[in-house]
Design an enzyme around this catalytic site. Structure first.
Site, PDB file in Angstrom:
ATOM      1  N   PRO A  12       0.789  -1.230   0.000  1.00 31.21           N
ATOM      2  CA  PRO A  12       0.000   0.000   0.000  1.00 31.21           C
ATOM      3  C   PRO A  12       0.825   1.286   0.000  1.00 31.21           C
ATOM      4  O   PRO A  12       1.878   1.362   0.624  1.00 31.21           O
ATOM      5  CB  PRO A  12      -0.821  -0.106   1.295  1.00 31.21           C
ATOM      6  N   ASN A  13       0.268   2.247  -0.719  1.00 29.70           N
ATOM      7  CA  ASN A  13       0.785   3.625  -0.821  1.00 29.70           C
ATOM      8  C   ASN A  13       2.020   3.753  -1.712  1.00 29.70           C
ATOM      9  O   ASN A  13       2.474   4.865  -1.975  1.00 29.70           O
ATOM     10  CB  ASN A  13       1.075   4.221   0.579  1.00 29.70           C
ATOM     11  N   ARG A  36       5.081  10.764  -2.612  1.00 26.09           N
ATOM     12  CA  ARG A  36       4.866  10.385  -1.212  1.00 26.09           C
ATOM     13  C   ARG A  36       6.155  10.593  -0.405  1.00 26.09           C
ATOM     14  O   ARG A  36       7.167   9.924  -0.645  1.00 26.09           O
ATOM     15  CB  ARG A  36       4.490   8.894  -1.155  1.00 26.09           C
ATOM     16  N   TYR A  39      11.295   8.514   0.750  1.00 25.26           N
ATOM     17  CA  TYR A  39      11.179   7.453  -0.256  1.00 25.26           C
ATOM     18  C   TYR A  39      11.767   7.837  -1.618  1.00 25.26           C
ATOM     19  O   TYR A  39      11.786   7.016  -2.529  1.00 25.26           O
ATOM     20  CB  TYR A  39       9.708   7.054  -0.411  1.00 25.26           C
ATOM     21  N   ASN A  48       7.975  -5.845  -1.424  1.00 27.27           N
ATOM     22  CA  ASN A  48       7.963  -4.702  -0.518  1.00 27.27           C
ATOM     23  C   ASN A  48       6.544  -4.635   0.048  1.00 27.27           C
ATOM     24  O   ASN A  48       5.634  -4.105  -0.608  1.00 27.27           O
ATOM     25  CB  ASN A  48       8.313  -3.393  -1.224  1.00 27.27           C
ATOM     26  N   ALA A  64       3.445  -1.052   4.671  1.00 22.11           N
ATOM     27  CA  ALA A  64       2.985  -1.127   6.061  1.00 22.11           C
ATOM     28  C   ALA A  64       2.449  -2.509   6.433  1.00 22.11           C
ATOM     29  O   ALA A  64       2.491  -2.900   7.610  1.00 22.11           O
ATOM     30  CB  ALA A  64       1.920  -0.063   6.300  1.00 22.11           C
ATOM     31  N   ASP A 107       1.392 -15.875   6.340  1.00 20.42           N
ATOM     32  CA  ASP A 107       0.895 -17.247   6.114  1.00 20.42           C
ATOM     33  C   ASP A 107       0.969 -17.624   4.636  1.00 20.42           C
ATOM     34  O   ASP A 107       1.317 -18.759   4.298  1.00 20.42           O
ATOM     35  CB  ASP A 107      -0.535 -17.393   6.629  1.00 20.42           C
ATOM     36  N   GLU A 121      12.700  -9.808   0.859  1.00 22.20           N
ATOM     37  CA  GLU A 121      11.945  -8.643   1.343  1.00 22.20           C
ATOM     38  C   GLU A 121      12.726  -7.385   0.983  1.00 22.20           C
ATOM     39  O   GLU A 121      13.957  -7.377   1.049  1.00 22.20           O
ATOM     40  CB  GLU A 121      11.795  -8.751   2.865  1.00 22.20           C
ATOM     41  N   HIS A 130      12.737  -2.909   1.109  1.00 17.21           N
ATOM     42  CA  HIS A 130      12.189  -1.615   1.546  1.00 17.21           C
ATOM     43  C   HIS A 130      13.055  -0.501   0.977  1.00 17.21           C
ATOM     44  O   HIS A 130      14.293  -0.601   0.982  1.00 17.21           O
ATOM     45  CB  HIS A 130      12.193  -1.503   3.074  1.00 17.21           C
ATOM     46  N   LEU A 131      12.402   0.562   0.544  1.00 16.73           N
ATOM     47  CA  LEU A 131      13.137   1.730   0.052  1.00 16.73           C
ATOM     48  C   LEU A 131      13.911   2.394   1.186  1.00 16.73           C
ATOM     49  O   LEU A 131      15.091   2.724   1.046  1.00 16.73           O
ATOM     50  CB  LEU A 131      12.153   2.740  -0.552  1.00 16.73           C
ATOM     51  N   SER A 132      13.225   2.605   2.303  1.00 13.17           N
ATOM     52  CA  SER A 132      13.855   3.213   3.477  1.00 13.17           C
ATOM     53  C   SER A 132      14.466   2.102   4.332  1.00 13.17           C
ATOM     54  O   SER A 132      14.357   0.918   3.991  1.00 13.17           O
ATOM     55  CB  SER A 132      12.813   3.989   4.280  1.00 13.17           C
ATOM     56  N   ARG A 158      13.939   3.839  11.833  1.00 19.85           N
ATOM     57  CA  ARG A 158      12.803   4.769  11.906  1.00 19.85           C
ATOM     58  C   ARG A 158      12.007   4.521  13.199  1.00 19.85           C
ATOM     59  O   ARG A 158      12.578   4.122  14.206  1.00 19.85           O
ATOM     60  CB  ARG A 158      11.951   4.615  10.642  1.00 19.85           C
ATOM     61  N   ARG A 211       8.107   0.209  13.214  1.00 20.87           N
ATOM     62  CA  ARG A 211       8.565  -0.320  11.918  1.00 20.87           C
ATOM     63  C   ARG A 211       9.681  -1.353  12.073  1.00 20.87           C
ATOM     64  O   ARG A 211      10.131  -1.946  11.102  1.00 20.87           O
ATOM     65  CB  ARG A 211       9.083   0.817  11.022  1.00 20.87           C
TER      66      ARG A 211
HETATM   67  C1  DQA Z   1       8.434   0.808   3.335  1.00 19.55           C
HETATM   68  C2  DQA Z   1       8.675   0.978   4.830  1.00 19.55           C
HETATM   69  C3  DQA Z   1       7.398   0.752   5.608  1.00 19.55           C
HETATM   70  O1  DQA Z   1       7.627   0.929   7.003  1.00 19.55           O
HETATM   71  C4  DQA Z   1       6.335   1.731   5.174  1.00 19.55           C
HETATM   72  O2  DQA Z   1       5.107   1.457   5.839  1.00 19.55           O
HETATM   73  C5  DQA Z   1       6.137   1.770   3.706  1.00 19.55           C
HETATM   74  C6  DQA Z   1       7.310   1.687   2.832  1.00 19.55           C
HETATM   75  C7  DQA Z   1       9.686   1.151   2.508  1.00 19.55           C
HETATM   76  O3  DQA Z   1       9.731   0.777   1.338  1.00 19.55           O
HETATM   77  O4  DQA Z   1      10.603   1.808   3.029  1.00 19.55           O
HETATM   78  O5  DQA Z   1       5.037   1.966   3.218  1.00 19.55           O
HETATM   79  O6  DQA Z   1       8.128  -0.559   3.079  1.00 19.55           O
END
Ligand code: DQA
Length: 147
Positions: A11-12, A19, A24, A75, A78, A88, A99, A101-103, A108, A112
């Protein structure tokens, strides 16, 4: 041609570029897709690149990957911090999971620091912006070749 690497985003992330760019970055999800496609192609792989704001849709795609993918880059955004349903689904996958993540979530807010996805992932790439996806695709291709 091997099966594709699935690259799924939660999401997002559709709003990447606008964003919270200080966290990001300025690249859009289409930019990330192009980077992943280029790196995968250089490694002899195709990718399936999708994003959803809906937990159940991500679960459906992870289930689909059981048959259709040689590896998964995820990715979870959240949902990584909250979704046992995604964990699951990942536990039923018989292909490697990376897995991404950009950040760097570990640097943080404390909420998280835990991700359920990590329990099912071979490894995690975080903190390199759009390049996290590229590095994750490289790792996934390497794992697919050795599995
Ligand atoms: C994220 C890190 C997550 O904590 C956050 O909720 C995101 C983006 C990242 O790519 O850094 O939506 O997955």
């Amino acid at each position: 041609m091997p099966k594709p690497i699935y690259v799924l985003s939660g999401p997002n992330l559709n709003l990447l570029g606008s964003r919270e760019p200080d966290i990001y970055g300025h690249q859009t999800l289409d930019d990330v897709r192009a980077l992943c496609e280029a790196r995968a192609a250089a490694l002899g792989h195709a990718i399936v690149f999708r994003q959803s704001n809906h937990e159940g849709e991500l679960v459906d795609w992870i289930q689909e990957a059981r048959e259709a993918a040689c590896a998964l880059v995820l990715n979870p955004a959240a949902y990584g911090h909250t979704s046992i349903a995604i964990l699951d689904a990942l536990k039923m996958l018989n292909v490697p999971v990376v897995e991404c993540h950009l950040s760097n979530p570990a640097a943080r807010e404390s909420f998280r620091r835990k991700t359920y996805v990590s329990l099912a992932a071979t490894g995690v790439v975080s903190g390199f912006g759009a390049n996290s996806y590229v590095l994750a695709v490289e790792a996934a291709a390497g794992l697919a070749h050795s599995s």
